[in-house]
Enzyme design. Sequence first.
Site, PDB file in Angstrom:
ATOM      1  N   LYS A  34      23.479 -16.011  23.438  1.00 27.45           N
ATOM      2  CA  LYS A  34      22.372 -15.051  23.475  1.00 27.45           C
ATOM      3  C   LYS A  34      21.077 -15.682  23.980  1.00 27.45           C
ATOM      4  CE  LYS A  34      21.023 -15.676  18.630  1.00 27.45           C
ATOM      5  NZ  LYS A  34      19.711 -16.284  18.856  1.00 27.45           N
ATOM      6  N   THR A  35      20.818 -16.952  23.631  1.00 26.89           N
ATOM      7  CA  THR A  35      19.572 -17.582  24.075  1.00 26.89           C
ATOM      8  C   THR A  35      19.550 -17.720  25.593  1.00 26.89           C
ATOM      9  OG1 THR A  35      19.440 -18.807  21.992  1.00 26.89           O
ATOM     10  CG2 THR A  35      18.061 -19.577  23.802  1.00 26.89           C
ATOM     11  N   ASP A 218      14.300 -11.791  19.640  1.00 24.45           N
ATOM     12  CA  ASP A 218      15.517 -12.499  19.216  1.00 24.45           C
ATOM     13  C   ASP A 218      15.744 -12.265  17.726  1.00 24.45           C
ATOM     14  OD1 ASP A 218      17.741 -14.097  19.365  1.00 24.45           O
ATOM     15  OD2 ASP A 218      16.628 -15.987  19.354  1.00 24.45           O
ATOM     16  N   GLU A 219      17.007 -12.330  17.300  1.00 24.34           N
ATOM     17  CA  GLU A 219      17.374 -12.160  15.881  1.00 24.34           C
ATOM     18  C   GLU A 219      16.781 -10.858  15.317  1.00 24.34           C
ATOM     19  OE1 GLU A 219      19.570 -14.038  14.867  1.00 24.34           O
ATOM     20  OE2 GLU A 219      19.297 -16.105  15.512  1.00 24.34           O
ATOM     21  N   GLN A 249      25.335 -11.052  11.124  1.00 26.47           N
ATOM     22  CA  GLN A 249      24.640 -12.255  10.663  1.00 26.47           C
ATOM     23  C   GLN A 249      23.316 -11.914   9.974  1.00 26.47           C
ATOM     24  OE1 GLN A 249      25.086 -15.992  13.111  1.00 26.47           O
ATOM     25  NE2 GLN A 249      25.552 -14.521  14.729  1.00 26.47           N
ATOM     26  N   ARG A 602      30.052 -21.594  11.928  1.00 30.37           N
ATOM     27  CA  ARG A 602      29.342 -22.831  12.296  1.00 30.37           C
ATOM     28  C   ARG A 602      30.334 -23.873  12.824  1.00 30.37           C
ATOM     29  NH1 ARG A 602      25.623 -20.520  13.588  1.00 30.37           N
ATOM     30  NH2 ARG A 602      26.885 -18.741  13.025  1.00 30.37           N
TER      31      ARG A 602
END
Length: 669
Positions: A34-35, A218-219, A249, A602
């Site tokens: 996504k970044t 973002d987020e 998330q 993770r």
Amino acid sequence: MSRDPLHGLNPPQRAAVLHVDGPLLVLAGAGSGKTRVIVEKIAHLVQSGRYPARRIAAITFTNKSAREMRERVGKRLKGETAQELTVSTFHALGLKIVQTDHAKLGLRRGFSIFDADDSASQVKDLLPPGSKPDAVAAMQQLISRAKNAGLSPEQAAEAARSTREREAAALYARYQQRLAAFNAVDFDDLIRLPVQLLENDEEARMGWRERIGYLLVDEAQDTNDAQYRLLKAIAGEAGQFTCVGDDDQSIYAWRGANPDNLLALGSDYPALKIIKLEQNYRCSNRVLRAANALIAHNPHAHPKTLWSEAADGERIRVWECRDAAHEAEKVAAEIQFIAKQHAAADGSLPWGEFCILFRGNHQSRALEKALQLLRIPYHLSGGTAFLDRGEVKDALAWLRLLANPDDDAAFLRAVQSPNRGVGAGTLAKLGELAHQKHLPLARAAESMAVAQQLPARAANALQGFSAIVQGLRADARALPPAELVRRLNERSGLLAALRASCKDEAQFKMRRRNLDELADWFDGPKTSGPGELAAALALLSHADKGEAGNQVRLMSMHASKGLEFRFVFIVGLEDGNLPHEASLEEGRIDEERRLFYVGITRAKERLWLSYAKEAQRWGDKLRLRPSRFLGELPAGELQRDGADPEAEAAQRAERRRASFADIQALLAD
């Protein structure tokens, strides 16, 4: 032929970058890049000529992620163009708005920003004498919750339904009056006040929409109600924005995040386009299949299925342990064994490739002991940071005041550190007088005209404090910053107060070392003066202190979001711990499942899950039940204890040999 700037993006990523007309929601699964999408979209908006860099704002949730995004964008947009972008946190953007339009919000230029400690001090003073710390924290949290919902004191009073909420709303009103007297805002105001301004002042609203033509968030699943309203106020009806988030998330409801904001986008912006990023670039497919099966138990408006081109990898190990100590010993031994295997095969394996995750930091104690016994270096995230220790914050407040006499928040902490008989009532009166005379608090404290309107004892205490500050400010023009810190610790009275407050010499020496270490941090160029001191403070506050380095990482699952490791151990998987007992009682199990999902995703290569059969509680043995979430994982992806006796016997023999060699080496040392 020129290279395609979007080369390497998969089709959904490419579609997200190219969609620039109208609102867009990118549902980005864990590890889906996504970044990179955000960075490439910023570059596309600028290079296509759709928006100049100065009219684009990218909003993140932490200073670290903002810094990393700024660096990545800087590599795509060379030169001054990248410098014109706004890449910041929500609170940094809010601060920019408040600084620009401070007069419309009833603030004077140079207003102070209260941190959590400053706010707690004011709340405590407004509560009845003798109020316990828990009561202070509870009221502070209720005020913060009202602000995060975008409520003014009057609106909070109208919304109050219980006696406790009405008391909190009344306290909120008095607290805001106190902030106004000090020409101050708190951290939550950096969102609430811009929302108030942009929703109620059309001139300001249209001005900021002209400044920010395109918004990237973002987020987005972590936005609270006030942040969502700020997004809408800036984006306007046209909705020229890209929100990137993952409802799977969303793990911060306990601090105000509202995952339903992703759903609200669809109703607030009917033209909203939704693109899903489901290809994962981080995990093995086995880990992803387990994560998909787990999160499928939660309700979804837009379900996703993560997949990867990576290999399946080894099955996920599930360990049943006697208790937390046995669990910690198994984890530490496995980490040591894997590290030795790699050392023998192809060179050393960095300790930083390992991570141990848990529900709460209290679970780290047994793990720390086990790692120490095997001499495995580790870093525990979430402990009290050096710059957050009380005596260090006191010294920093003095230094900030020396560098900037207009810093009212620094004055308020410094004048009470150590206690010199200047109480909250005196400070409130001083704030009123400073406001009338348009002076910062430090200048008002030096004024004879102000002193004549205060009680004699308070006026004398303030003049004594001002004399010390003036003397140290003169020293700042001659001494390098490190030497100034050492002199300040003595002349301010901080060291004497520290000695008086410590119960013994050992405790005093330990806390004094913190002040000595702070001075050491300023060691460097032998320049002096307020300008150099201010620069040193800025560098100090923005530096990343306490980085983990090459150590095994120990952290809560909340703290692990956004990180990745080759080898991940998740411990303490018992009902009542994960899912947490409170979430079971309050019906919040969906967020606990999302938290476990974050932990699982993770792991890049291998994953271990463990639980204890019993625990000690107040001297009694308590039987524990494995987490119900373990039963939601596909059995075919797991290797439970006892499932393959022959292979497990060989593994145990190999580990015993390795452990015996370690003991021999330890004895030889």
